[in-house]
Design a protein around this motif. Structure first.
Motif, PDB file in Angstrom:
ATOM      1  N   ILE A  11       0.828  -1.220   0.000  1.00  0.00           N
ATOM      2  CA  ILE A  11       0.000   0.000   0.000  1.00  0.00           C
ATOM      3  C   ILE A  11       0.860   1.267   0.000  1.00  0.00           C
ATOM      4  O   ILE A  11       0.354   2.375   0.225  1.00  0.00           O
ATOM      5  CB  ILE A  11      -0.977   0.025   1.194  1.00  0.00           C
ATOM      6  CG1 ILE A  11      -0.230   0.034   2.531  1.00  0.00           C
ATOM      7  CG2 ILE A  11      -1.947  -1.143   1.115  1.00  0.00           C
ATOM      8  CD1 ILE A  11      -1.140   0.252   3.740  1.00  0.00           C
ATOM      9  N   GLY A  12       2.148   1.104  -0.248  1.00  0.00           N
ATOM     10  CA  GLY A  12       3.034   2.262  -0.206  1.00  0.00           C
ATOM     11  C   GLY A  12       3.287   2.697   1.228  1.00  0.00           C
ATOM     12  O   GLY A  12       3.024   1.964   2.186  1.00  0.00           O
ATOM     13  N   LYS A  13       3.800   3.885   1.392  1.00  0.00           N
ATOM     14  CA  LYS A  13       4.095   4.383   2.741  1.00  0.00           C
ATOM     15  C   LYS A  13       2.810   4.523   3.555  1.00  0.00           C
ATOM     16  O   LYS A  13       1.824   5.105   3.101  1.00  0.00           O
ATOM     17  CB  LYS A  13       4.803   5.733   2.665  1.00  0.00           C
ATOM     18  CG  LYS A  13       5.199   6.283   4.024  1.00  0.00           C
ATOM     19  CD  LYS A  13       5.909   7.622   3.915  1.00  0.00           C
ATOM     20  CE  LYS A  13       6.287   8.145   5.296  1.00  0.00           C
ATOM     21  NZ  LYS A  13       6.978   9.454   5.225  1.00  0.00           N
ATOM     22  N   LEU A  14       2.826   3.985   4.769  1.00  0.00           N
ATOM     23  CA  LEU A  14       1.657   4.069   5.645  1.00  0.00           C
ATOM     24  C   LEU A  14       1.479   5.500   6.133  1.00  0.00           C
ATOM     25  O   LEU A  14       2.407   6.108   6.685  1.00  0.00           O
ATOM     26  CB  LEU A  14       1.833   3.136   6.843  1.00  0.00           C
ATOM     27  CG  LEU A  14       0.697   3.117   7.869  1.00  0.00           C
ATOM     28  CD1 LEU A  14      -0.596   2.607   7.240  1.00  0.00           C
ATOM     29  CD2 LEU A  14       1.069   2.271   9.082  1.00  0.00           C
ATOM     30  N   ARG A  15       0.287   6.038   5.950  1.00  0.00           N
ATOM     31  CA  ARG A  15       0.012   7.414   6.352  1.00  0.00           C
ATOM     32  C   ARG A  15      -0.926   7.505   7.551  1.00  0.00           C
ATOM     33  O   ARG A  15      -0.722   8.307   8.454  1.00  0.00           O
ATOM     34  CB  ARG A  15      -0.607   8.185   5.179  1.00  0.00           C
ATOM     35  CG  ARG A  15       0.347   8.469   4.046  1.00  0.00           C
ATOM     36  CD  ARG A  15      -0.380   9.168   2.901  1.00  0.00           C
ATOM     37  NE  ARG A  15       0.550   9.677   1.906  1.00  0.00           N
ATOM     38  CZ  ARG A  15       0.175  10.243   0.768  1.00  0.00           C
ATOM     39  NH1 ARG A  15      -1.133  10.348   0.472  1.00  0.00           N
ATOM     40  NH2 ARG A  15       1.079  10.685  -0.085  1.00  0.00           N
ATOM     41  N   GLU A  16      -1.984   6.678   7.531  1.00  0.00           N
ATOM     42  CA  GLU A  16      -3.012   6.789   8.568  1.00  0.00           C
ATOM     43  C   GLU A  16      -3.456   5.401   9.034  1.00  0.00           C
ATOM     44  O   GLU A  16      -3.481   4.448   8.247  1.00  0.00           O
ATOM     45  CB  GLU A  16      -4.242   7.535   8.039  1.00  0.00           C
ATOM     46  CG  GLU A  16      -3.976   8.942   7.560  1.00  0.00           C
ATOM     47  CD  GLU A  16      -5.234   9.575   6.964  1.00  0.00           C
ATOM     48  OE1 GLU A  16      -6.315   8.946   7.059  1.00  0.00           O
ATOM     49  OE2 GLU A  16      -5.133  10.672   6.403  1.00  0.00           O
ATOM     50  N   LEU A  54       5.223   1.540  17.588  1.00  0.00           N
ATOM     51  CA  LEU A  54       4.821   2.941  17.754  1.00  0.00           C
ATOM     52  C   LEU A  54       5.246   3.480  19.112  1.00  0.00           C
ATOM     53  O   LEU A  54       5.197   2.781  20.125  1.00  0.00           O
ATOM     54  CB  LEU A  54       3.311   3.072  17.599  1.00  0.00           C
ATOM     55  CG  LEU A  54       2.710   2.603  16.268  1.00  0.00           C
ATOM     56  CD1 LEU A  54       1.210   2.887  16.242  1.00  0.00           C
ATOM     57  CD2 LEU A  54       3.399   3.271  15.083  1.00  0.00           C
ATOM     58  N   GLY A  55       5.636   4.743  19.133  1.00  0.00           N
ATOM     59  CA  GLY A  55       5.983   5.412  20.373  1.00  0.00           C
ATOM     60  C   GLY A  55       4.786   6.123  20.967  1.00  0.00           C
ATOM     61  O   GLY A  55       3.633   5.908  20.568  1.00  0.00           O
ATOM     62  N   SER A  56       5.026   7.007  21.925  1.00  0.00           N
ATOM     63  CA  SER A  56       3.959   7.786  22.549  1.00  0.00           C
ATOM     64  C   SER A  56       3.581   8.958  21.656  1.00  0.00           C
ATOM     65  O   SER A  56       4.433   9.543  20.967  1.00  0.00           O
ATOM     66  CB  SER A  56       4.424   8.315  23.908  1.00  0.00           C
ATOM     67  OG  SER A  56       4.709   7.258  24.793  1.00  0.00           O
ATOM     68  N   GLY A  85      11.594   6.309  12.289  1.00  0.00           N
ATOM     69  CA  GLY A  85      11.206   6.249  10.885  1.00  0.00           C
ATOM     70  C   GLY A  85      10.044   7.137  10.497  1.00  0.00           C
ATOM     71  O   GLY A  85       9.290   6.806   9.584  1.00  0.00           O
ATOM     72  N   GLY A  86       9.841   8.249  11.181  1.00  0.00           N
ATOM     73  CA  GLY A  86       8.783   9.177  10.822  1.00  0.00           C
ATOM     74  C   GLY A  86       7.579   9.077  11.744  1.00  0.00           C
ATOM     75  O   GLY A  86       7.661   8.541  12.848  1.00  0.00           O
ATOM     76  N   THR A  87       6.443   9.600  11.254  1.00  0.00           N
ATOM     77  CA  THR A  87       5.227   9.705  12.063  1.00  0.00           C
ATOM     78  C   THR A  87       4.045   9.155  11.302  1.00  0.00           C
ATOM     79  O   THR A  87       3.964   9.268  10.086  1.00  0.00           O
ATOM     80  CB  THR A  87       4.968  11.189  12.426  1.00  0.00           C
ATOM     81  OG1 THR A  87       6.058  11.681  13.196  1.00  0.00           O
ATOM     82  CG2 THR A  87       3.691  11.336  13.243  1.00  0.00           C
TER      83      THR A  87
END
Length: 537
Positions: free
Chosen positions: A250-255, A333-335, A380-382
């Motif tokens: 699905i490509g880069k996960l956004r949501e 996932l972090g906080s 690795g981003g948000t």
């Protein structure tokens, strides 16, 4: 033997106090205890006083106190009673006994308890559902008399859990399952007393209280903990989803979206004004605990507590914890570093027939959405994670075969497509990919893991056996439901509640300092205005 025992104890304590010991993993601590036990003699049981605080000899039963004897406490008591490695010795609840608890169908609780204790006519003629410490005491004693040969003991019952802990100082463990606002306080008390813990979700409903529990669990690795919501969570659907994401399906996960039909209890947008008498046998002051005094109302108690900011955690703490645990774990996932909310509004008209919005600072809404900005732990981003409840849902993704999404579900949205599953992320399906994409990615599968609710030795659920092994030090790894592993999810949902109390304002949060950085009033709401006598030390 006495001299040898003292010598052995002194050698263990000297070793545990060595500076280098504290950098060892929990696996090394357990291996040491196992090796030390073997050294004293194969046929000898090592006394608990020799093993030290928190340790239980593998041959011993775990003695346990049940704190919280309402509907859910009674609903879950069967697993503990059936487990031959656990001995319940005391119960506590502010309510002595009543039949006013709320359930899904008529006589659900009475029917299940009748089967458990093999008394088909027990509580004949009552309406509602039974609960309270006297009911729990009767159930435990009756079950043990019929199923534990030679058992002729008595279960201690107290209205104040602190009195029960003071009375039974040598008990090994506690299960904590009262209303949400009491969880953190009870857990901290038990940590201070060296008690192993099982807690029903959540760890708390105020951020700083819940994180105090996480900190103590992290620091006291010799105390076994388990947040029971983990037993109902499954990683399998999320493992499959991650396999597709990692492969680029699905490509880069956004949501990420997760939605529920909760709340399934009435929400009250205003403080009750009626003043009914406090029910006989119910200690209202003790039920309030750390919360500031307010007059009794049945609209606060039993399952209705979940809808109030002061007493509950709303639908996200009721059901979201179940579904979100594997997402945070598997995706790393972090906080949350930011949280905002939107929600349904309530309007009323006055005597002049003028409509106005009810400004509600007391309770969760009938429907709401929490939007979190969550970084990956690996840098690795948000990703944006949105929780929806009360009928709210995300938009239907491109390529989805139906006009609407199911009543409850989970969805992962990427740059090239989406993955839609059930509420827990199970049975995931790729959505929006062309034929070439489906052919390329459709055959990718992730290995399946055993369910935590699966029955293992002597009918004990896997999650419970893992906690028992943790408490006895016979496992080489910490059980996955340990409080410290729920850190990031706990910090995130409690931050979201503050955004809702601040009328939906976006809050920026620093997990290092545990402060809201853009709103002083929001920062204050991370704490509870605690009643005297209930302060954390």
């Amino acid at each position: 033997m006495l001299i040898f025992g003292k010598f052995f104890k002194s050698r263990i304590h000297a070793y545990l106090e060595r500076p280098t010991f504290h950098i060892f993993t929990i696996m090394n601590r357990r291996k040491f205890i196992a090796q030390a036990s073997a050294a004293i003699g194969m046929a000898t049981v090592v006394p608990r006083s020799v093993l030290g605080k928190g340790f239980i000899p593998p041959s011993d039963k775990i003695t346990l106190l049940q704190i919280g004897c309402g509907f859910q406490g009674l609903n879950e008591i069967g697993a503990l009673l059936r487990c031959p490695q656990i001995q319940i010795v005391g119960v506590a609840d502010p309510n002595k006994q009543s039949n006013d608890y709320i359930a899904w169908t008529a006589h659900t609780m009475r029917t299940s308890l009748r089967r458990l204790i093999d008394e088909p006519t027990w509580l004949e003629g009552i309406t509602g559902h039974p609960g309270g410490r006297d009911v729990m005491k009767y159930v435990v004693e009756t079950y043990y008399k019929k199923n534990r040969p030679g058992w002729n003991g008595e279960i201690h019952a107290h209205e104040d859990y602190r009195e029960l802990l003071d009375t039974m100082r040598d008990v090994d463990a506690v299960k904590i399952i009262p209303c949400d606002h009491l969880h953190s306080y009870m857990s901290v008390d038990c940590f201070k007393r060296g008690k192993h813990q099982i807690m029903h979700k959540p760890l708390g409903n105020k951020l700083h209280e819940a994180m105090k529990v996480v900190d103590m669990a992290t620091a006291q690795q010799n105390i076994a903990t388990y947040m029971q919501a983990y037993s109902s969570s499954s990683n399998n659907g999320i493992n499959q989803t991650k396999a597709w994401i990692d492969a680029g399906a699905i490509g880069k996960l956004r949501e990420i979206h997760n939605w529920s039909n909760r709340p399934v209890w009435p929400q009250y947008p205003q403080i009750p004004t009626e003043r009914p008498p406090i029910p006989k046998g119910f200690n209202w002051d003790l039920w309030l605990g750390p919360a500031q005094w307010r007059d009794y109302s049945p609209k606060y108690t039993h399952c209705l507590f979940r809808g109030w900011f002061e007493f509950g955690g709303g639908s996200i703490a009721d059901m979201g914890i179940y579904s979100m645990i594997p997402v945070f774990k598997v995706l790393g996932l972090g906080s949350a570093t930011a949280a905002s909310t939107r929600f349904s509004r309530v309007y009323q008209y006055d005597y002049d027939m003028v409509n106005s919005q009810v400004v509600n600072t007391w309770s969760y809404p009938d429907a709401g959405a929490f939007r979190f900005e969550i970084p990956y732990k690996n840098g690795g981003g948000t990703v944006f994670f949105t929780w929806h409840d009360g009928g709210m849902k995300p938009d239907v993704p491109f390529g989805y075969q139906e006009d609407d999404l199911p009543v409850q579900g989970m969805m992962f949205v990427g740059e090239k497509g989406a993955i839609v599953g059930n509420f827990y992320g199970g049975d995931p399906k790729l959505v929006g990919l062309n034929d070439a994409g489906m052919k390329r990615y459709g055959g990718i599968t992730a290995p399946r893991m055993p369910s935590m609710s699966e029955q293992v030795a002597e009918g004990t659920p896997r999650w419970l056996q893992g906690w028992i092994d943790d408490a006895k030090g016979v496992s080489n790894i910490k059980n996955p439901g340990s409080f410290e592993f729920i850190r990031e999810l706990t910090e995130s949902y409690t931050l979201g509640a503050v955004s809702m109390m601040r009328n939906g304002k976006k809050l920026l949060y620093n997990p290092t300092t545990r402060e809201v950085t853009n709103d002083e009033e929001g920062n204050k709401l991370l704490h509870r205005d605690t009643r005297k006598g209930w302060e954390f030390v």
